[in-house]
Design a protein around this motif. Structure first.
Motif, PDB file in Angstrom:
ATOM      1  N   LEU A  89       0.825  -1.210   0.000  1.00 22.98           N
ATOM      2  CA  LEU A  89       0.000   0.000   0.000  1.00 22.98           C
ATOM      3  C   LEU A  89       0.859   1.260   0.000  1.00 22.98           C
ATOM      4  CD1 LEU A  89      -2.920  -0.866   2.475  1.00 22.98           C
ATOM      5  CD2 LEU A  89      -2.900  -0.986  -0.019  1.00 22.98           C
ATOM      6  N   LEU A  90       1.920   1.250   0.779  1.00 30.29           N
ATOM      7  CA  LEU A  90       2.803   2.414   0.830  1.00 30.29           C
ATOM      8  C   LEU A  90       3.531   2.629  -0.496  1.00 30.29           C
ATOM      9  CD1 LEU A  90       4.236   2.199   4.444  1.00 30.29           C
ATOM     10  CD2 LEU A  90       2.942   4.104   3.465  1.00 30.29           C
ATOM     11  N   LYS A  91       3.998   1.549  -1.092  1.00 26.48           N
ATOM     12  CA  LYS A  91       4.671   1.682  -2.387  1.00 26.48           C
ATOM     13  C   LYS A  91       3.723   2.266  -3.434  1.00 26.48           C
ATOM     14  CE  LYS A  91       8.303  -1.835  -2.073  1.00 26.48           C
ATOM     15  NZ  LYS A  91       8.873  -3.049  -2.698  1.00 26.48           N
ATOM     16  N   GLY A  92       2.462   1.862  -3.362  1.00 24.04           N
ATOM     17  CA  GLY A  92       1.504   2.339  -4.358  1.00 24.04           C
ATOM     18  C   GLY A  92       1.041   3.766  -4.130  1.00 24.04           C
ATOM     19  N   ALA A  93       0.944   4.183  -2.865  1.00 20.54           N
ATOM     20  CA  ALA A  93       0.278   5.451  -2.563  1.00 20.54           C
ATOM     21  C   ALA A  93       1.205   6.599  -2.199  1.00 20.54           C
ATOM     22  CB  ALA A  93      -0.721   5.237  -1.419  1.00 20.54           C
ATOM     23  N   THR A  94       2.456   6.323  -1.867  1.00 17.44           N
ATOM     24  CA  THR A  94       3.312   7.373  -1.304  1.00 17.44           C
ATOM     25  C   THR A  94       3.473   8.571  -2.235  1.00 17.44           C
ATOM     26  OG1 THR A  94       4.538   5.842   0.109  1.00 17.44           O
ATOM     27  CG2 THR A  94       5.626   7.890  -0.476  1.00 17.44           C
ATOM     28  N   PHE A  95       3.749   8.346  -3.516  1.00 17.51           N
ATOM     29  CA  PHE A  95       3.890   9.465  -4.451  1.00 17.51           C
ATOM     30  C   PHE A  95       2.633  10.330  -4.454  1.00 17.51           C
ATOM     31  CE2 PHE A  95       2.831  10.938  -8.798  1.00 17.51           C
ATOM     32  CZ  PHE A  95       3.797  11.923  -8.932  1.00 17.51           C
ATOM     33  N   GLU A  96       1.451   9.683  -4.467  1.00 15.92           N
ATOM     34  CA  GLU A  96       0.190  10.419  -4.489  1.00 15.92           C
ATOM     35  C   GLU A  96      -0.011  11.203  -3.201  1.00 15.92           C
ATOM     36  OE1 GLU A  96      -2.742   7.413  -5.314  1.00 15.92           O
ATOM     37  OE2 GLU A  96      -1.508   6.562  -6.902  1.00 15.92           O
ATOM     38  N   MET A  97       0.276  10.574  -2.062  1.00 19.94           N
ATOM     39  CA  MET A  97       0.079  11.229  -0.776  1.00 19.94           C
ATOM     40  C   MET A  97       1.037  12.408  -0.598  1.00 19.94           C
ATOM     41  SD  MET A  97      -0.571   7.879   1.626  1.00 19.94           S
ATOM     42  CE  MET A  97      -0.892   8.816   3.122  1.00 19.94           C
ATOM     43  N   VAL A  98       2.267  12.247  -1.066  1.00 17.48           N
ATOM     44  CA  VAL A  98       3.237  13.334  -0.995  1.00 17.48           C
ATOM     45  C   VAL A  98       2.738  14.539  -1.796  1.00 17.48           C
ATOM     46  CG1 VAL A  98       5.528  14.055  -1.794  1.00 17.48           C
ATOM     47  CG2 VAL A  98       5.281  11.944  -0.478  1.00 17.48           C
ATOM     48  N   GLN A  99       2.215  14.293  -2.988  1.00 19.94           N
ATOM     49  CA  GLN A  99       1.723  15.395  -3.818  1.00 19.94           C
ATOM     50  C   GLN A  99       0.521  16.079  -3.176  1.00 19.94           C
ATOM     51  OE1 GLN A  99       3.405  16.616  -6.321  1.00 19.94           O
ATOM     52  NE2 GLN A  99       4.906  14.959  -6.043  1.00 19.94           N
ATOM     53  N   MET A 100      -0.347  15.305  -2.528  1.00 19.45           N
ATOM     54  CA  MET A 100      -1.502  15.905  -1.851  1.00 19.45           C
ATOM     55  C   MET A 100      -1.049  16.777  -0.683  1.00 19.45           C
ATOM     56  SD  MET A 100      -4.151  12.712  -1.844  1.00 19.45           S
ATOM     57  CE  MET A 100      -3.941  11.495  -3.136  1.00 19.45           C
ATOM     58  N   ARG A 101      -0.021  16.328   0.022  1.00 19.79           N
ATOM     59  CA  ARG A 101       0.511  17.141   1.116  1.00 19.79           C
ATOM     60  C   ARG A 101       1.176  18.406   0.576  1.00 19.79           C
ATOM     61  NH1 ARG A 101       2.822  13.724   6.235  1.00 19.79           N
ATOM     62  NH2 ARG A 101       0.814  12.846   6.859  1.00 19.79           N
ATOM     63  N   PHE A 102       1.918  18.280  -0.513  1.00 18.32           N
ATOM     64  CA  PHE A 102       2.509  19.465  -1.130  1.00 18.32           C
ATOM     65  C   PHE A 102       1.420  20.442  -1.577  1.00 18.32           C
ATOM     66  CE2 PHE A 102       6.804  17.452  -2.106  1.00 18.32           C
ATOM     67  CZ  PHE A 102       7.495  18.371  -1.341  1.00 18.32           C
ATOM     68  N   ASN A 103       0.300  19.899  -2.019  1.00 14.56           N
ATOM     69  CA  ASN A 103      -0.766  20.767  -2.511  1.00 14.56           C
ATOM     70  C   ASN A 103      -1.309  21.683  -1.421  1.00 14.56           C
ATOM     71  OD1 ASN A 103      -4.007  21.043  -3.381  1.00 14.56           O
ATOM     72  ND2 ASN A 103      -2.545  21.155  -5.066  1.00 14.56           N
ATOM     73  N   MET A 104      -1.193  21.261  -0.186  1.00 17.12           N
ATOM     74  CA  MET A 104      -1.657  22.082   0.931  1.00 17.12           C
ATOM     75  C   MET A 104      -0.812  23.345   1.077  1.00 17.12           C
ATOM     76  SD  MET A 104      -2.483  19.064   3.717  1.00 17.12           S
ATOM     77  CE  MET A 104      -3.362  20.124   4.871  1.00 17.12           C
ATOM     78  N   THR A 105       0.365  23.360   0.472  1.00 16.23           N
ATOM     79  CA  THR A 105       1.249  24.531   0.528  1.00 16.23           C
ATOM     80  C   THR A 105       1.242  25.319  -0.778  1.00 16.23           C
ATOM     81  OG1 THR A 105       3.261  23.440  -0.337  1.00 16.23           O
ATOM     82  CG2 THR A 105       2.753  23.139   2.010  1.00 16.23           C
ATOM     83  N   PHE A 106       0.476  24.877  -1.766  1.00 17.76           N
ATOM     84  CA  PHE A 106       0.522  25.450  -3.107  1.00 17.76           C
ATOM     85  C   PHE A 106      -0.271  26.757  -3.169  1.00 17.76           C
ATOM     86  CE2 PHE A 106      -0.927  25.494  -7.656  1.00 17.76           C
ATOM     87  CZ  PHE A 106       0.319  25.678  -8.219  1.00 17.76           C
ATOM     88  N   ASN A 107       0.351  27.792  -3.721  1.00 17.44           N
ATOM     89  CA  ASN A 107      -0.306  29.079  -3.923  1.00 17.44           C
ATOM     90  C   ASN A 107      -0.799  29.143  -5.365  1.00 17.44           C
ATOM     91  OD1 ASN A 107      -0.899  31.838  -4.458  1.00 17.44           O
ATOM     92  ND2 ASN A 107       0.466  32.484  -2.815  1.00 17.44           N
ATOM     93  N   GLU A 108      -2.101  29.063  -5.538  1.00 17.74           N
ATOM     94  CA  GLU A 108      -2.662  28.999  -6.887  1.00 17.74           C
ATOM     95  C   GLU A 108      -2.525  30.314  -7.646  1.00 17.74           C
ATOM     96  OE1 GLU A 108      -7.170  29.281  -7.025  1.00 17.74           O
ATOM     97  OE2 GLU A 108      -6.862  28.676  -4.948  1.00 17.74           O
ATOM     98  N   ASN A 109      -2.235  31.403  -6.944  1.00 13.38           N
ATOM     99  CA  ASN A 109      -2.076  32.696  -7.613  1.00 13.38           C
ATOM    100  C   ASN A 109      -0.681  32.904  -8.181  1.00 13.38           C
ATOM    101  OD1 ASN A 109      -4.755  33.620  -6.994  1.00 13.38           O
ATOM    102  ND2 ASN A 109      -4.085  33.923  -4.884  1.00 13.38           N
ATOM    103  N   THR A 110       0.317  32.242  -7.592  1.00 13.77           N
ATOM    104  CA  THR A 110       1.701  32.436  -8.040  1.00 13.77           C
ATOM    105  C   THR A 110       2.316  31.180  -8.641  1.00 13.77           C
ATOM    106  OG1 THR A 110       2.583  31.844  -5.867  1.00 13.77           O
ATOM    107  CG2 THR A 110       2.051  34.170  -6.238  1.00 13.77           C
ATOM    108  N   GLY A 111       1.711  30.007  -8.380  1.00 16.70           N
ATOM    109  CA  GLY A 111       2.312  28.764  -8.853  1.00 16.70           C
ATOM    110  C   GLY A 111       3.505  28.340  -8.016  1.00 16.70           C
ATOM    111  N   ILE A 112       3.602  28.821  -6.791  1.00 18.20           N
ATOM    112  CA  ILE A 112       4.725  28.512  -5.907  1.00 18.20           C
ATOM    113  C   ILE A 112       4.240  27.643  -4.742  1.00 18.20           C
ATOM    114  CG2 ILE A 112       6.377  29.505  -4.256  1.00 18.20           C
ATOM    115  CD1 ILE A 112       6.630  31.909  -6.057  1.00 18.20           C
ATOM    116  N   TRP A 113       5.082  26.675  -4.362  1.00 18.38           N
ATOM    117  CA  TRP A 113       4.820  25.882  -3.164  1.00 18.38           C
ATOM    118  C   TRP A 113       5.501  26.584  -1.995  1.00 18.38           C
ATOM    119  CZ3 TRP A 113       5.182  23.980  -7.978  1.00 18.38           C
ATOM    120  CH2 TRP A 113       4.217  23.050  -8.389  1.00 18.38           C
ATOM    121  N   GLU A 114       4.722  27.083  -1.051  1.00 19.01           N
ATOM    122  CA  GLU A 114       5.237  27.871   0.061  1.00 19.01           C
ATOM    123  C   GLU A 114       5.366  26.981   1.287  1.00 19.01           C
ATOM    124  OE1 GLU A 114       2.366  30.964   0.297  1.00 19.01           O
ATOM    125  OE2 GLU A 114       3.020  31.944  -1.562  1.00 19.01           O
TER     126      GLU A 114
END
Length: 420
Positions: free
Chosen positions: A261-286
């Motif tokens: 499960l971890l091998k399958g989901a880790t990339f996806e979960m990491v991106q979802m966590r990064f998305n919580m820092t994403f600024n949609e107005n600038t395109g920057i991960w803060e």
């Protein structure tokens, strides 16, 4: 059970056909059924009748049976004997003005039944069950223990070297600034959102793997940001693993299934966590004081046919404006995917995922307002599906990068090993 009893069920055909029952007039004299003399419940098919005679008329008009009177075709119909002669009972129904034309078709009945259900659901507030509340608290506590949006504990990393420009860039920048924002501070300034969106290009690959692997390029640092991106990715992967290990339902699985499960989901979960820092107005991960843009991933060796859909994904998901709990449930749904390679306890994992999905749907309906809340759950599930399509390309490109510049961490390679 008698037909009269069946007619009184909460969602019977009579209620559906008549819609909301016409209230009896509140006078001193109660209404009586014009067919049998029983207590009437309202006008049904153009006449004041009880529930029993209403149901009888509907069935008699829909059914192919032809009734016969065992006596002289003039039976007196009462509450006690109304089931003894169907012929005379039907004649009485017709004589008081009950109309076959008012009986709805099966399709219309089903449509009305759905409307009634929807109205009842709309009237009854949606609330989380006690079990769902407990689950949410467990997930939220685990998430907060393993994810800090300020990235304050991410400190053991190699510097981010942006000296080399990527051959294709994601954002428009002022002429004097040819780099992404500095690690600390605002640094470069991105252009408007539209200029940061993925743009189609025939030259989607910014480097040629074969040329990069020949004798002229070996030993040179091609991917300048790779050391730092490797450290960042390893840090994020470790936190995702720690998150999963806190969950009781995850720990209850076999070690083999936990790994799958971890091998399958880790990339996806990491991106979802990064998305919580994403600024949609600038395109920057803060990420606290650490600022990243997609060009940093290109300098690390990743190519456009992964980064284009990934950039689109981050904009799409961020514009849903999920709250913390919705992000956490989304990540955990991804984790408990029963169709990952190597999984054996399919039914157990499927049950967990279904419970998580139901909890997310109920959470949205109970916490959000406005008509847009009804579209949010399917949009989140569509984002999950979109993430699945990028896993294979990420694995492929990570191995290509490692072949050229062997700086990818063992943990990163282990996570993608089942897809190679």
């Amino acid at each position: 059970m008698s037909s009269e009893s069946e007619a009184r069920s909460p969602l019977d055909d009579s209620e559906v056909e008549e819609g909301f029952r016409e209230e009896l007039e509140e006078d001193e004299e109660p209404k009586v059924c014009q067919v049998c003399g029983d207590k009437a419940t309202g006008y049904h098919f153009n006449a004041m009748t009880c529930e029993g005679c209403k149901g009888f008329f509907r069935r008699a008009m829909k059914g192919p049976a032809k009734f016969r009177c065992p006596f002289q075709n003039n039976c007196v119909i009462t509450k006690s004997n109304r089931r003894q002669c169907q012929f005379c009972r039907l004649q009485k129904c017709l004589s008081i003005g009950m109309l076959k034309e008012l009986i709805m078709s099966d399709e219309a009945v089903e449509k009305r039944r759905m409307l009634i259900r929807r109205k009842r659901m709309a009237e009854e507030p949606v609330v989380l069950t006690e079990q769902q509340d407990v689950m949410i608290q467990e997930l939220l506590e685990a998430h907060r223990k393993t994810f800090d949006k300020t990235f304050s504990d991410f400190c053991q990393f190699r510097p981010l070297n942006r000296d080399q420009n990527p051959m294709a860039e994601y954002s428009l920048k002022p002429a004097k600034s040819q780099h992404c924002p500095d690690l600390v501070g605002a640094g470069g300034v991105l252009g408007p959102v539209e200029s940061s969106l993925p743009h189609g290009s025939s030259s989607s690959s910014f480097c040629n793997i074969q040329d990069a692997n020949n004798s002229n390029t070996k030993g040179k640092i091609m991917f300048t940001t790779l050391p730092h991106i490797t450290d960042l990715s390893t840090y994020m992967i470790q936190n995702v693993i720690n998150y999963a290990k806190v969950l009781k339902s995850f720990r209850a699985l076999t070690i083999e299934d936990q790994i799958s499960l971890l091998k399958g989901a880790t990339f996806e979960m990491v991106q979802m966590r990064f998305n919580m820092t994403f600024n949609e107005n600038t395109g920057i991960w803060e990420c606290g004081s650490l600022l990243y843009c997609m060009d940093d991933a290109m300098r690390a060796g990743f190519q456009r046919h992964l980064l284009d859909p990934l950039m689109k994904f981050h904009y799409t998901l961020r514009r849903l404006h999920l709250d913390e709990m919705e992000y956490v449930l989304m990540q955990t749904i991804s984790l408990f995917s029963p169709d990952r390679p190597g999984v054996t306890q399919h039914s157990v994992i499927d049950k967990n995922q279904e419970m998580l999905a139901c909890t997310l749907k109920t959470y949205i309906e109970s916490k959000r307002s406005g008509p847009e809340k009804y579209l949010l759950f399917p949009k989140i599930m569509a984002c999950l599906t979109e993430m699945r399509t990028m896993n294979e390309e990420y694995t492929k490109q990570l191995h290509q990068i490692q072949d050229i510049q062997p700086e990818v961490s063992p943990l990163m390679l282990e996570i993608v090993s089942q897809h190679s």
